[in-house]
Design a protein around this motif. Structure first.
Motif, PDB file in Angstrom:
ATOM      1  N   GLU A 153       0.823  -1.209   0.000  1.00 40.09           N
ATOM      2  CA  GLU A 153       0.000   0.000   0.000  1.00 40.09           C
ATOM      3  C   GLU A 153       0.859   1.261   0.000  1.00 40.09           C
ATOM      4  N   PHE A 154       2.016   1.182   0.647  1.00 36.91           N
ATOM      5  CA  PHE A 154       2.942   2.305   0.622  1.00 36.91           C
ATOM      6  C   PHE A 154       3.324   2.649  -0.810  1.00 36.91           C
ATOM      7  N   LYS A 155       3.589   1.626  -1.600  1.00 37.38           N
ATOM      8  CA  LYS A 155       3.971   1.839  -2.997  1.00 37.38           C
ATOM      9  C   LYS A 155       2.777   2.192  -3.868  1.00 37.38           C
ATOM     10  N   SER A 156       1.572   2.015  -3.327  1.00 41.20           N
ATOM     11  CA  SER A 156       0.372   2.293  -4.105  1.00 41.20           C
ATOM     12  C   SER A 156      -0.253   3.642  -3.776  1.00 41.20           C
ATOM     13  N   LEU A 157       0.454   4.493  -2.997  1.00 42.58           N
ATOM     14  CA  LEU A 157      -0.035   5.856  -2.822  1.00 42.58           C
ATOM     15  C   LEU A 157      -0.226   6.496  -4.187  1.00 42.58           C
ATOM     16  N   SER A 158      -1.310   7.198  -4.360  1.00 45.95           N
ATOM     17  CA  SER A 158      -1.579   7.819  -5.652  1.00 45.95           C
ATOM     18  C   SER A 158      -0.563   8.917  -5.921  1.00 45.95           C
ATOM     19  N   PRO A 159      -0.372   9.290  -7.182  1.00 48.52           N
ATOM     20  CA  PRO A 159       0.532  10.411  -7.481  1.00 48.52           C
ATOM     21  C   PRO A 159       0.131  11.680  -6.728  1.00 48.52           C
ATOM     22  N   GLU A 160      -1.174  11.902  -6.575  1.00 48.42           N
ATOM     23  CA  GLU A 160      -1.634  13.083  -5.846  1.00 48.42           C
ATOM     24  C   GLU A 160      -1.235  12.997  -4.375  1.00 48.42           C
ATOM     25  N   GLN A 161      -1.381  11.815  -3.785  1.00 50.59           N
ATOM     26  CA  GLN A 161      -0.990  11.647  -2.378  1.00 50.59           C
ATOM     27  C   GLN A 161       0.517  11.827  -2.210  1.00 50.59           C
ATOM     28  N   ARG A 162       1.293  11.315  -3.156  1.00 52.15           N
ATOM     29  CA  ARG A 162       2.744  11.478  -3.056  1.00 52.15           C
ATOM     30  C   ARG A 162       3.143  12.950  -3.164  1.00 52.15           C
ATOM     31  N   ALA A 163       2.443  13.698  -4.013  1.00 53.09           N
ATOM     32  CA  ALA A 163       2.722  15.134  -4.114  1.00 53.09           C
ATOM     33  C   ALA A 163       2.401  15.837  -2.799  1.00 53.09           C
ATOM     34  N   LYS A 164       1.307  15.429  -2.149  1.00 52.74           N
ATOM     35  CA  LYS A 164       0.949  16.031  -0.855  1.00 52.74           C
ATOM     36  C   LYS A 164       1.990  15.696   0.207  1.00 52.74           C
ATOM     37  N   TYR A 234       3.401  17.910  -8.374  1.00 54.32           N
ATOM     38  CA  TYR A 234       4.079  18.533  -7.238  1.00 54.32           C
ATOM     39  C   TYR A 234       4.194  20.049  -7.440  1.00 54.32           C
ATOM     40  N   LEU A 235       4.633  20.469  -8.633  1.00 50.74           N
ATOM     41  CA  LEU A 235       4.831  21.898  -8.879  1.00 50.74           C
ATOM     42  C   LEU A 235       3.510  22.654  -8.797  1.00 50.74           C
ATOM     43  N   THR A 236       2.430  22.038  -9.288  1.00 50.33           N
ATOM     44  CA  THR A 236       1.111  22.661  -9.185  1.00 50.33           C
ATOM     45  C   THR A 236       0.697  22.795  -7.730  1.00 50.33           C
ATOM     46  N   GLU A 237       0.915  21.744  -6.961  1.00 46.05           N
ATOM     47  CA  GLU A 237       0.569  21.767  -5.544  1.00 46.05           C
ATOM     48  C   GLU A 237       1.417  22.802  -4.801  1.00 46.05           C
ATOM     49  N   HIS A 238       2.699  22.853  -5.150  1.00 42.75           N
ATOM     50  CA  HIS A 238       3.585  23.820  -4.510  1.00 42.75           C
ATOM     51  C   HIS A 238       3.135  25.251  -4.804  1.00 42.75           C
ATOM     52  N   ALA A 239       2.707  25.504  -6.035  1.00 40.06           N
ATOM     53  CA  ALA A 239       2.236  26.842  -6.398  1.00 40.06           C
ATOM     54  C   ALA A 239       0.988  27.212  -5.593  1.00 40.06           C
ATOM     55  N   LYS A 240       0.118  26.248  -5.356  1.00 42.10           N
ATOM     56  CA  LYS A 240      -1.081  26.520  -4.543  1.00 42.10           C
ATOM     57  C   LYS A 240      -0.683  26.941  -3.131  1.00 42.10           C
ATOM     58  N   TRP A 241       0.316  26.262  -2.574  1.00 43.80           N
ATOM     59  CA  TRP A 241       0.748  26.613  -1.224  1.00 43.80           C
ATOM     60  C   TRP A 241       1.426  27.971  -1.202  1.00 43.80           C
ATOM     61  N   GLY A 242       2.145  28.288  -2.268  1.00 43.66           N
ATOM     62  CA  GLY A 242       2.733  29.616  -2.342  1.00 43.66           C
ATOM     63  C   GLY A 242       1.677  30.703  -2.299  1.00 43.66           C
ATOM     64  N   ALA A 243       0.562  30.471  -3.010  1.00 44.31           N
ATOM     65  CA  ALA A 243      -0.528  31.451  -3.011  1.00 44.31           C
ATOM     66  C   ALA A 243      -1.188  31.538  -1.642  1.00 44.31           C
TER      67      ALA A 243
END
Length: 283
Positions: A153-164, A234-243
């Motif tokens: 399950e650790f390896k099955s984290l979604s790409p979105e979860q890994r970005a978070k 990741y970059l999209t998520e990071h930009a959201k946090w910057g805002a």
């Protein structure tokens, strides 16, 4: 793995936070309402539980920082109790430095749990409280039976979860993201635990450096999945946090979590400056 299996036998299949990091298939009950994720006074803790939980008998859950003892407080619930102690026989400067480090560990635990609860709905984390009992600094966290580490399950984290998760590392400075601190319960959200180690006083990698870390799984094994990481996520998520750091209401929420966790005004300013730098948009 042998230690994990042994802990599971001793605790009915649950793996505990701290040593074996156990938790449950059931959703955790709310911890303490207004007392959750706060640094409390010892009298407040005694008033709530009827005793000092750090002195209660329980099951030791491994040889780890702060120990980890599963304590059953009956109608008050099951809690995992960790504590760090200083001793009167130590030199004053050593004692003071150790006490400062113990306090920081507890503050980190409380602050990160509040942040995850409010801003990372993809995950769960047990509620906690902290207090000082004599020469001990104590952190209590809800015991969530049933959840445990799982390689699959650790390896099955979604790409979105890994970005978070990468945001928790690269923006908030969580420095102990590993296989043992992301737990699974067969269904429901992954459970995040163990936040003693947080970089507060200086920035960590962020922006382009964080994206590079997403590519370098040798450096960030917690992001390893069954497929490549999506750097753009990741970059999209990071930009959201910057805002978000430009939003006064968000900053007040963060400062509220810091205050409840026991950070001084000076400590909160230093950490907030690091967070701003970590979340700074790319040029």
């Amino acid at each position: 793995q042998r230690m994990i299996d042994d802990l599971s036998r001793r605790t009915g299949g649950a793996r505990q936070e701290g040593g074996g990091r156990l938790a449950n298939l059931e959703e955790p009950a709310p911890a303490a309402g207004p007392q959750a994720n706060r640094f409390l006074s010892a009298p407040d803790v005694r008033a709530r539980f009827g005793l000092d939980p750090a002195e209660a008998d329980g099951i030791r859950l491994g040889d780890v920082s702060g120990g980890a003892v599963l304590v059953d407080l009956g109608p008050k619930g099951k809690w995992v109790v960790k504590s760090w102690q200083v001793f009167d026989g130590w030199a004053k400067d050593i004692r003071e430095e150790a006490q400062k480090g113990n306090t920081t560990r507890a503050q980190n635990e409380l602050f990160m749990r509040g942040v995850i609860r409010d801003f990372f709905p993809e995950f769960k984390t047990p509620e906690a409280l902290a207090y000082r009992s004599g020469n001990k600094t104590v952190v209590m966290s809800e015991y969530i039976e049933g959840a445990r580490p799982s390689v699959d399950e650790f390896k099955s984290l979604s790409p979105e979860q890994r970005a978070k998760v990468a945001i928790l590392s690269e923006v908030f400075g969580w420095g102990d993201i590993n296989f043992g601190n992301i737990l699974f319960r067969g269904r429901g959200r992954p459970v995040l635990i163990d936040f003693e180690s947080v970089t507060r006083d200086e920035p960590v990698r962020a922006g382009p450096d964080g994206a590079q870390a997403m590519r370098n799984l040798g450096h960030t094994p917690f992001l390893a999945g069954r497929g490549p990481n999506d750097i753009n996520l990741y970059l999209t998520e990071h930009a959201k946090w910057g805002a978000r750091f430009a939003d006064p209401a968000f900053l007040r929420q963060l400062q509220g979590h810091m205050e409840r966790a026991g950070l001084s005004a000076q400590e909160a300013r230093a950490y907030l400056a690091s967070l701003r730098e970590n979340a700074r948009p790319e040029s």
